[in-house]
Design a protein around this motif. Sequence first.
Motif: not given
Length: 115
Positions: A4-6, A88-92, A109-111
């Motif tokens: 898989p590639v994000e 709070e949705d900040t994450a990889v 992928t970083q958000v």
Amino acid sequence: QVQPVESGGGLVQAGGSLRLSCAASGSIFSVNTLGWYRQAPGKQRELVASITSGGNTNYADSVKGRFTISRDYDKNTVYLQMNSLKPEDTAVYYCKATLLVGASWGQGTQVTVSS
């Protein structure tokens, strides 16, 4: 083997939207479920949403009503539409392909959601 590639992560203000994509290459006939997970600093990786080969979806309570997972079977791609984003949705965010035997993870992928 499935890889898989994000793509699609980035920086967005609170209340904004992002769409993540995950393209699965390789032995895609062996893919059952495609899912999105996330891991924030200092926290465990958690399920965000998943979709089976039959189209059944599952969401974490924290994203229900805001995130939508979808799957393009022809392109072997899964999407995560994220609306009304919160800090709070900040994450990889990681894509996981659950196979007939085993599973394969993308690199993430970083958000980042700013307040």
